[in-house]
Design a protein around this motif. Structure first.
Motif, mmCIF file in Angstrom:
data_model
loop_
_atom_site.group_PDB
_atom_site.id
_atom_site.type_symbol
_atom_site.label_atom_id
_atom_site.label_comp_id
_atom_site.label_asym_id
_atom_site.label_seq_id
_atom_site.Cartn_x
_atom_site.Cartn_y
_atom_site.Cartn_z
ATOM 1 N N ALA A 174 59.048 34.867 46.813
ATOM 2 C CA ALA A 174 58.930 36.217 47.317
ATOM 3 C C ALA A 174 57.416 36.025 48.059
ATOM 4 C CB ALA A 174 58.657 36.964 46.282
ATOM 5 N N PRO A 175 57.394 37.057 48.963
ATOM 6 C CA PRO A 175 56.210 36.797 49.738
ATOM 7 C C PRO A 175 54.917 37.010 48.816
ATOM 8 C CG PRO A 175 57.679 38.422 50.810
ATOM 9 C CD PRO A 175 58.291 37.977 49.702
ATOM 10 N N LYS A 176 53.847 36.242 49.046
ATOM 11 C CA LYS A 176 52.782 36.358 47.944
ATOM 12 C C LYS A 176 51.671 35.981 48.878
ATOM 13 C CE LYS A 176 55.228 34.589 43.750
ATOM 14 N NZ LYS A 176 56.732 34.553 44.542
ATOM 15 N N ASN A 177 50.192 36.646 48.445
ATOM 16 C CA ASN A 177 49.190 36.195 48.986
ATOM 17 C C ASN A 177 48.525 34.864 48.460
ATOM 18 O OD1 ASN A 177 47.623 36.707 46.740
ATOM 19 N ND2 ASN A 177 47.217 38.764 47.256
ATOM 20 N N ILE A 178 47.320 34.383 48.780
ATOM 21 C CA ILE A 178 46.926 33.014 48.264
ATOM 22 C C ILE A 178 46.608 33.089 47.211
ATOM 23 C CG2 ILE A 178 45.151 31.382 48.847
ATOM 24 C CD1 ILE A 178 45.220 32.196 51.889
ATOM 25 N N GLY A 179 45.792 33.977 46.822
ATOM 26 C CA GLY A 179 45.357 34.135 45.270
ATOM 27 C C GLY A 179 46.613 33.986 44.362
ATOM 28 N N GLU A 180 47.927 34.708 44.495
ATOM 29 C CA GLU A 180 49.015 34.897 43.662
ATOM 30 C C GLU A 180 49.589 33.231 43.684
ATOM 31 O OE1 GLU A 180 50.721 39.181 44.169
ATOM 32 O OE2 GLU A 180 50.793 38.172 45.878
ATOM 33 N N SER A 181 49.482 32.815 44.862
ATOM 34 C CA SER A 181 49.929 31.629 44.892
ATOM 35 C C SER A 181 49.488 30.473 44.074
ATOM 36 C CB SER A 181 50.215 30.989 46.545
ATOM 37 O OG SER A 181 51.133 31.818 47.257
ATOM 38 N N LEU A 182 48.155 30.594 44.160
ATOM 39 C CA LEU A 182 47.322 29.488 43.574
ATOM 40 C C LEU A 182 47.622 29.793 41.961
ATOM 41 C CD1 LEU A 182 43.838 29.725 45.460
ATOM 42 C CD2 LEU A 182 45.564 27.629 45.090
ATOM 43 N N ASN A 183 47.674 31.121 41.530
ATOM 44 C CA ASN A 183 47.894 31.205 40.153
ATOM 45 C C ASN A 183 49.242 30.934 39.775
ATOM 46 O OD1 ASN A 183 45.100 32.454 39.613
ATOM 47 N ND2 ASN A 183 46.164 34.894 40.396
ATOM 48 N N GLU A 184 50.216 31.163 40.571
ATOM 49 C CA GLU A 184 51.531 30.424 40.379
ATOM 50 C C GLU A 184 51.715 29.143 39.972
ATOM 51 O OE1 GLU A 184 54.859 31.805 42.113
ATOM 52 O OE2 GLU A 184 54.932 34.000 41.293
ATOM 53 N N GLY A 185 50.763 28.272 40.968
ATOM 54 C CA GLY A 185 50.637 26.912 40.982
ATOM 55 C C GLY A 185 50.177 26.320 39.368
ATOM 56 N N MET A 186 49.360 27.153 38.974
ATOM 57 C CA MET A 186 48.568 26.718 37.702
ATOM 58 C C MET A 186 49.817 27.056 36.526
ATOM 59 S SD MET A 186 44.659 27.706 37.828
ATOM 60 C CE MET A 186 44.891 29.342 38.719
ATOM 61 N N ALA A 187 50.672 28.059 36.845
ATOM 62 C CA ALA A 187 51.388 28.732 35.854
ATOM 63 C C ALA A 187 52.607 27.889 35.790
ATOM 64 C CB ALA A 187 51.893 29.979 36.188
ATOM 65 N N ALA A 188 53.040 27.374 36.971
ATOM 66 C CA ALA A 188 54.215 26.433 36.946
ATOM 67 C C ALA A 188 53.766 25.114 35.957
ATOM 68 C CB ALA A 188 54.439 26.085 38.242
ATOM 69 N N ALA A 189 52.392 24.508 36.581
ATOM 70 C CA ALA A 189 52.161 23.245 35.877
ATOM 71 C C ALA A 189 52.147 23.614 34.164
ATOM 72 C CB ALA A 189 50.744 23.066 36.204
ATOM 73 N N GLU A 190 51.750 24.870 33.480
ATOM 74 C CA GLU A 190 51.761 24.721 32.341
ATOM 75 C C GLU A 190 53.303 24.913 31.880
ATOM 76 O OE1 GLU A 190 49.255 25.258 29.902
ATOM 77 O OE2 GLU A 190 47.887 24.439 31.935
ATOM 78 N N ARG A 191 54.233 25.379 32.516
ATOM 79 C CA ARG A 191 55.417 25.383 32.067
ATOM 80 C C ARG A 191 56.016 23.932 32.268
ATOM 81 N NH1 ARG A 191 58.091 30.302 31.763
ATOM 82 N NH2 ARG A 191 60.152 29.178 30.890
ATOM 83 N N VAL A 192 55.471 23.293 33.011
ATOM 84 C CA VAL A 192 56.084 21.896 33.218
ATOM 85 C C VAL A 192 55.643 21.027 32.054
ATOM 86 C CG1 VAL A 192 55.953 19.445 34.556
ATOM 87 C CG2 VAL A 192 56.522 21.781 35.640
ATOM 88 N N ALA A 193 54.243 21.212 31.871
ATOM 89 C CA ALA A 193 53.513 20.688 30.763
ATOM 90 C C ALA A 193 54.349 20.771 29.350
ATOM 91 C CB ALA A 193 52.081 20.750 30.630
ATOM 92 N N ALA A 194 54.831 21.949 29.250
ATOM 93 C CA ALA A 194 55.320 22.295 27.919
ATOM 94 C C ALA A 194 56.742 21.594 27.717
ATOM 95 C CB ALA A 194 55.511 23.694 27.767
#
Length: 338
Positions: A314-334
């Motif tokens: 979905a359309p997102k700004n830079i801050g949201e994209s950075l946060n999702e990068g971290m969130a995706a990494a946590e889900r992958v790590a789990a």
């Protein structure tokens, strides 16, 4: 766990992809970034300053690039991904990269303004897009096609967004603030110029966005006109004549401007269909990838082992994209028990 069982393929080297890779490396994974351009950075690499703070884009981009290099993360630039699966990707040329998981961070595409022929982009000399303006700002030279300083500049919001005629029903979310930012930059460059923004309605959802909108009106005297431009044509001297309507007062408008700037929206990437077919994933009706759950699973796909981050969904700004990068990494790590 063997090294090959920790490898995670990151599709896309924009801010979301770089942040996902950095967060995964911190958790002990072995991320590999695949980026189709020659350098990491994605769309922000072409940006001049960022809203709403006017921070130079390089002040966000260069630290991310440096951290990726310092972490020793493997990067494959100049390569495109043809297929996506939970266990890896297939690159152009047929090379396969295997991994224990895949994070799709391939972002968005900019709407092709040539489709809206009534505005004359690619036909008339002085019709530009916001992408063109950012390039001019980066080059330090904003001029008309004839090399003149503009005296009147019109911005048109929602080009390729919220438009049933081109099948774009969604809001691109950051177009309004982009138009305000660039209008202020134009006014700072050309204080005597008249700057106008034509809009359907102004959507200022983010921190500092509404305040910047007010500053644009009160401090920079930028005019905001509620109405759509219906038609543009070129005058004999290369200027642009526009027809519009001010819907607040119910009157038609006709004026000539030195520059018409189309604020182009975001659309789903052209590769999303191929990703969906090869990976058993779903493309939403708006062309973006469909996450598993918009609330509790917004960085997970329907397939185990495939995750999302950034504007691919979905359309997102830079801050949201950075946060999702971290969130995706946590889900992958789990998922990998790291």
């Amino acid at each position: 766990m063997e090294k090959r069982d920790k490898r995670v393929i990151i599709v896309g080297g924009g801010v979301a992809g770089m942040q996902a890779a950095l967060s995964l490396r911190a958790r002990g994974a072995e991320p590999v970034i695949v980026e189709r351009e020659d350098r990491l950075g994605g769309k922000i690499a072409g940006w001049h300053k960022l809203f709403p703070t006017f921070t130079p884009a390089g002040e966000v981009l260069e630290p991310l690039r440096s951290r990726v290099a310092e972490a020793g993360i493997e990067v494959r630039t100049g390569r495109t991904v043809e297929e996506v699966t939970p266990t890896g990707v297939v690159l152009n040329g047929g090379e396969r990269l295997d991994g224990a998981a895949t994070v799709v961070c391939s972002g968005f595409e900019v709407f092709n303004a040539r489709i809206k022929e009534e505005y004359g982009y690619g036909i008339y000399d002085n019709v530009f897009t916001t992408v063109d303006i950012e390039r001019m700002l980066n080059e330090g030279c904003v001029r008309t096609a004839q090399g003149r300083e503009p005296r009147r500049i019109a911005f048109l919001h929602c080009v390729g967004s919220r438009d049933e005629k081109v099948g774009a029903h969604h809001c691109s979310k950051v177009c309004c603030i982009t138009g305000v930012k660039q209008a202020i930059e134009m006014k700072e460059l050309f204080p005597a110029a008249e700057v106008l923004n034509f809009y359907m309605d102004i959507r200022m959802f983010g921190p500092g966005y509404e305040e910047l909108y007010r500053r644009a009106q009160l401090d920079y005297h930028i005019n905001f006109i509620r109405g759509r431009i219906s038609e543009a044509s070129q005058t004999i001297d290369g200027r642009v004549q526009i027809k519009a309507e001010d819907t607040l007062i119910g009157r038609p408008l006709r004026m000539t401007v030195d520059m018409l700037v189309l604020i182009v929206g975001m659309k789903g990437g052209a590769s999303n269909g191929a990703f969906a077919r090869s990976g058993g994933l779903t493309v939403a009706p708006n062309g973006f990838m469909q996450p598993r759950d918009s609330f509790l699973g917004n960085v997970a796909s329907e397939r185990e082992g495939v995750f999302y981050a950034g504007a691919v969904t979905a359309p997102k700004n830079i801050g949201e994209s950075l946060n999702e990068g971290m969130a995706a990494a946590e889900r992958v790590a789990a998922y990998l028990n790291l």
